[in-house]
Write an enzyme that holds these catalytic residues in place. Structure first.
Site, PDB file in Angstrom:
ATOM      1  CG  ASP A 343      -1.892   1.096   1.294  1.00  0.00           C
ATOM      2  OD1 ASP A 343      -2.785   1.115   0.432  1.00  0.00           O
ATOM      3  OD2 ASP A 343      -1.793   1.950   2.200  1.00  0.00           O
ATOM      4  CD  GLU A 372      -2.474   2.530  -3.218  1.00  0.00           C
ATOM      5  OE1 GLU A 372      -3.642   2.923  -3.405  1.00  0.00           O
ATOM      6  OE2 GLU A 372      -1.889   2.641  -2.114  1.00  0.00           O
TER       7      GLU A 372
END
Length: 621
Positions: A343, A372
């Site tokens: 993330d 990400e």
């Protein structure tokens, strides 16, 4: 620090997981009260493995004034390299050389004068089930937010020790989906045609609200009890592997939830990024690669907090960095996962993240890691991907990025009714990547509006976008419920709605054909046909060659040494007929093939006709 403290709400009582070492056997309640022996209440990681490629492990030990203790290990094959305490005397970091250690348990002694506390630490034999096989273009990820997918065990919906209780009527609340529910639907996912399961974080999020999404971690080594247990997650991975499926774990290094132990007792003042008053990130990842960016903007981007309840971690602290890197290795070896989705990748200290990728790949060379990287174009995305020529000298080791430019092009084409030229132009920038086929591509996920809703519930457009997603270069990802045309957007709690049929008493069960509408079954069968075909296609792992679109017709081939597939997407509102000579280099004299979508033969001797708003996927014969 007053305003800073206002944002740090400490509400959680420390809960020790089954994978955390407690010293209760060595310390009696009376001795704790009288201070007769050093207090050790937590060691992480709780256990490690012998014979790892990296011959060291760092233990983070928490207790009471451990910095004043004498720490010793007298075991053959185990050597203390360093014992370090930072600002907080309650923590010590013990770096061990285990290059000559064998599996087994050894004692660690904490002494203060004549009083001693002994804990036993275990080095396990390597996990033979660990595959770490990685992903390639033959794979398709099925992204699940476990709280909103299937409630496999209603008894764990709430937990007395965790703050937020189940309330399915609350869009920001916990609804009860869990790991057991995911395991129960592996056959459904496999039958759909996805090869890989990706769960948003299932680790403990002991937060008073919005804990369901998993991105405010309060324990890096423990599954959230409302999702299940570490053992249940391990079992889910094993069950997936039995079906020749893979599993990707979602991790967060950038921030934690303020219910974490660290926010009750920080190891050091620089463990998190601290501000005189609450400062939010500017969310401008472009500043990291921008040669003209101000130091101020870069600092706000990387050190500002995502939200007031998500303290921002400082990966520049080498002990925190080692802790985080080891946590990822622990889950790979323990559960046998095949990949990690990281993330908020650009929000972390970039040098540490590249070191982390190398650290993982040194242990598991075929492992898949995707960052990400929510950035507006390939120019910025490529900065984070291997093979680039970054002028600032930054050397990245990340091989796969989240291809937001492809997502944006899909939406411009089929949401905003621009030209199919948008997806074509986006792929013309692939020269910026060393291998664009490693990119993760998608048309919706847990952070953006669902595709069908974005496309104004236009089923023909949904099918065209799906055809492109599942046949172009890259590793596709689909969001749970996309296959049944779930369509909500806007508020995160809404777009992450429950899968109908995942809860006892639901009005319908969309996991079955009988529980779906005609349109839902039409699309479900459409996407399933492509996904199942992908499992047997060699061309889908090969190269891409495309032609400039004309009259809203976009054509390209996927080809390998063994086979070629011609994809034709007619985005025009009218039927189109066109000559085939421009595709001669790919056809190699072939004049027919089979459309895998219909199973029918397609002839194109000289020219081809294709109906309006239709796609062909033609295996060339």
């Amino acid at each position: 620090m007053k305003s800073f403290r206002n944002y740090i709400v400490i509400f959680v009582t420390l809960i020790f997981a089954s994978n955390s070492i407690l010293a209760s056997d060595a310390i009696t309640t009376n001795s704790l009260k009288k201070g007769k022996a050093p207090v050790v209440d937590l060691v992480e990681p709780a256990f490690w493995w012998a014979d790892m490629t990296t011959p060291t492990v760092m233990l983070m030990v928490h207790g009471v004034d451990l910095a004043s203790t004498d720490i010793s290990i007298d075991t053959e094959g185990v050597k203390i390299n360093e014992i370090k305490s930072l600002d907080n005397a309650n923590y010590v970091f013990i770096d061990l050389d285990i290059s000559k250690a064998k599996p087994g348990t050894f004692p660690i002694t904490f002494a203060r004068g004549k009083k001693k506390t002994v804990i036993n630490y275990e080095l396990k034999a390597r996990n033979k089930e660990t595959k770490a096989q990685g992903l390639d273009q033959s794979d398709v990820m099925y992204l699940i937010m476990p709280d909103r997918f299937v409630n496999g065990n209603s008894e764990n919906d709430s937990n007395d020790q965790l703050a937020q209780k189940a309330d399915r009527s609350d869009r920001g609340g916990r609804h009860g989906g869990d790991i057991a529910g995911v395991t129960s639907k592996l056959d459904y996912i496999n039958d759909l045609g996805a090869t890989t399961v990706w769960l948003t974080p299932f680790l403990e999020n002991n937060q008073p609200g919005w804990s369901y999404h998993g991105y405010a971690i309060t324990d890096f080594y423990k599954a959230d009890a409302r999702h299940g247990s570490n053992e249940e997650y391990h079992n889910m991975v094993s069950e997936a592997h039995k079906r020749d499926m893979k599993v990707v774990m979602d991790l967060v290094f950038n921030h934690i939830g303020n219910g974490h132990l660290w926010m009750k007792d920080l190891p050091s003042q620089d463990w998190i990024h601290q501000w005189k008053e609450f400062t939010r990130s500017n969310f401008k990842g472009e500043t990291i690669s921008d040669p003209n960016a101000s130091d101020y903007d870069r600092k706000i981007m990387q050190e500002g907090w995502f939200d007031g309840h998500m303290p921002d971690l400082n990966q520049g602290n080498p002990y925190l960095a080692k802790y985080l890197m080891q946590a990822s290795i622990w889950w790979i070896e323990y559960a046998g996962i095949d990949g990690i989705r990281m993330d908020t990748y650009p929000y972390n200290k970039k040098e540490m993240m590249s070191e982390w990728v190398s650290y993982v790949l040194n242990e598991y060379p075929d492992f898949y890691i995707v960052g990400e990287t929510w950035l507006p174009g390939a120019t910025w995305e490529s900065y984070w991907k291997t093979g680039g020529n970054n002028r600032d000298g930054f050397k990245t080791t990340l091989k796969s990025v989240s291809d937001f430019p492809v997502w944006d092009a899909l939406n411009r084409t089929w949401r905003d009714h621009w030209s199919v030229m948008e997806v074509y132009k986006t792929l013309t920038e692939d020269f910026l990547y060393d291998n664009a086929g490693q990119n993760k591509i998608f048309m919706d996920n847990h952070d953006v509006d669902r595709a069908f809703g974005s496309f104004k519930k236009d089923l023909p457009n949904m099918k065209l976008a799906t055809t492109f997603l599942l046949t172009t270069r890259g590793i596709p990802q689909i969001f749970y419920g996309t296959e049944i045309l779930m369509s909500k957007g806007g508020d995160h709690g809404d777009l992450r709605e429950d899968f109908p049929g995942g809860w006892e008493g639901d009005k319908r069960d969309a996991f079955t054909a009988e529980g779906r509408t005609d349109d839902e079954n039409d699309y479900f069968n459409y996407i399933r046909t492509i996904l199942q075909w992908r499992k047997t296609s060699d061309a889908i792992t090969g190269k891409l060659k495309h032609w400039v679109p004309f009259n809203e017709v976009y054509a390209y081939v996927r080809y390998s040494d063994k086979e070629s597939v011609l994809v034709v997407i007619n985005n025009n509102l009218e039927d189109q007929t066109f000559k085939m000579d421009r595709f001669a280099e790919a056809l190699e004299g072939k004049t027919s093939g089979k459309d895998i979508l219909t199973g029918k033969a397609v002839s194109f001797d000289g020219e081809m006709s294709i109906p309006a708003k239709t796609a062909y996927i033609i295996e060339l014969k």
